[in-house]
Design a protein around this motif. Sequence first.
Motif, short mmCIF file in Angstrom:
data_model
loop_
_atom_site.label_atom_id
_atom_site.label_comp_id
_atom_site.label_asym_id
_atom_site.label_seq_id
_atom_site.Cartn_x
_atom_site.Cartn_y
_atom_site.Cartn_z
N GLY A 137 23.48 -3.71 16.64
CA GLY A 137 22.27 -2.91 16.65
C GLY A 137 20.98 -3.70 16.77
N ILE A 138 21.08 -5.01 16.95
CA ILE A 138 19.89 -5.85 17.09
C ILE A 138 19.77 -6.30 18.55
CG2 ILE A 138 18.72 -7.96 16.38
CD1 ILE A 138 20.35 -7.89 13.81
N SER A 139 18.58 -6.11 19.10
CA SER A 139 18.28 -6.63 20.43
C SER A 139 17.05 -7.52 20.28
CB SER A 139 18.00 -5.50 21.42
OG SER A 139 17.68 -6.03 22.70
N ILE B 107 12.12 -21.69 15.73
CA ILE B 107 12.94 -20.80 16.56
C ILE B 107 12.61 -19.39 16.07
CG2 ILE B 107 15.24 -20.09 17.26
CD1 ILE B 107 16.20 -22.91 16.62
N LEU B 108 12.11 -18.56 16.96
CA LEU B 108 11.70 -17.21 16.59
C LEU B 108 12.56 -16.17 17.27
CD1 LEU B 108 7.81 -17.62 16.93
CD2 LEU B 108 9.17 -17.76 14.84
N ALA B 109 12.92 -15.14 16.53
CA ALA B 109 13.64 -13.99 17.08
C ALA B 109 12.71 -12.78 17.01
CB ALA B 109 14.92 -13.72 16.29
N ARG B 110 12.51 -12.12 18.17
CA ARG B 110 11.63 -10.95 18.23
C ARG B 110 12.38 -9.76 18.79
NH1 ARG B 110 6.33 -12.70 17.85
NH2 ARG B 110 5.95 -14.87 18.43
N SER B 111 12.08 -8.60 18.28
CA SER B 111 12.67 -7.38 18.80
C SER B 111 12.24 -7.19 20.26
CB SER B 111 12.20 -6.17 17.99
OG SER B 111 12.55 -4.96 18.63
N THR B 112 13.21 -6.86 21.12
CA THR B 112 12.87 -6.62 22.52
C THR B 112 12.21 -5.26 22.71
OG1 THR B 112 15.11 -5.73 22.90
CG2 THR B 112 14.75 -8.08 23.36
N GLN C 58 18.70 -14.54 24.31
CA GLN C 58 18.87 -13.14 23.91
C GLN C 58 19.95 -13.04 22.85
OE1 GLN C 58 17.26 -10.27 25.07
NE2 GLN C 58 15.87 -11.55 26.30
N PHE C 59 19.74 -12.13 21.91
CA PHE C 59 20.78 -11.80 20.92
C PHE C 59 20.95 -10.28 20.93
CE2 PHE C 59 22.14 -10.39 16.72
CZ PHE C 59 23.25 -11.19 16.50
N ASN C 60 22.15 -9.82 21.26
CA ASN C 60 22.43 -8.39 21.29
C ASN C 60 23.74 -8.14 20.56
OD1 ASN C 60 20.31 -7.26 23.27
ND2 ASN C 60 21.16 -9.02 24.38
#
Length: 237
Positions: free
Chosen positions: A49-51, A106-111, A44-46
């Motif tokens: 303003g990014i989750s 490595i993928l980052a997706r909006s929660t 998780q990355f929080n």
Amino acid sequence: PFVGVRMRIVDPCVWLCLKLLCLFCVPLADKIDNPMETLKAFSQFNRNGISAAIECVRSPTLSPEDIEWAYKLTKDNMKESYVDGGWGWNDHDRREEIFDERSWFILARSTEDSKPLGLVNFRFDVDEQAPVLYVYEIQLEKEVRRKGLGRFLMQLSQLIAAKASMAKVVATVFKANHTSMKFFIQILKFDYDESSPCVFDPGCPEEYTYEIVSKPLRPTPAAAGTVASTATNGAAK
């Protein structure tokens, strides 16, 4: 003595150790089912303003939608640099390189809506007689840049590399891309690799449009604690 790449003299014992590392480490790393299995703190990355939810997957498992998104993002961000750097841009060749079966993402997706926000495209490989994690691409959507996500994803890449017993993380950066060069050298504390033109051919800088940067690793549990602590304390910038 053994003569290494670019005529570097390598001690026979060191050469043998490197060969053994390359022989075992890279194939073993590629057999890992999930490089993030023991890195739950990085799922998780929080921040700012990014989750986002973070995952690491093999190229062949990407959905058609993810493939098209990843390619478009990379092309939009990098085509001009490739052309200006003299490398040109061929859609077929670039797709084959990016989505090679050896590639990891490595993928980052909006929660909130599962929208993809960014990626790191890498491979476990052999470079200059050493096992390395080679970053082919790090790409972010415009709205999530300069908010710490890129640094977070690269910290995760370094930790994955360390856990897989890679010697270093390596990337190629166009010299004209000052933002990217600053990101690797000043923020991530990478240095110019021994295979970089400014190191092996410093007298002819005008002949090269790129540099190769790298960061040595120590594959120890302590490394995991250090990077995880940085992430959980919100120090990723």
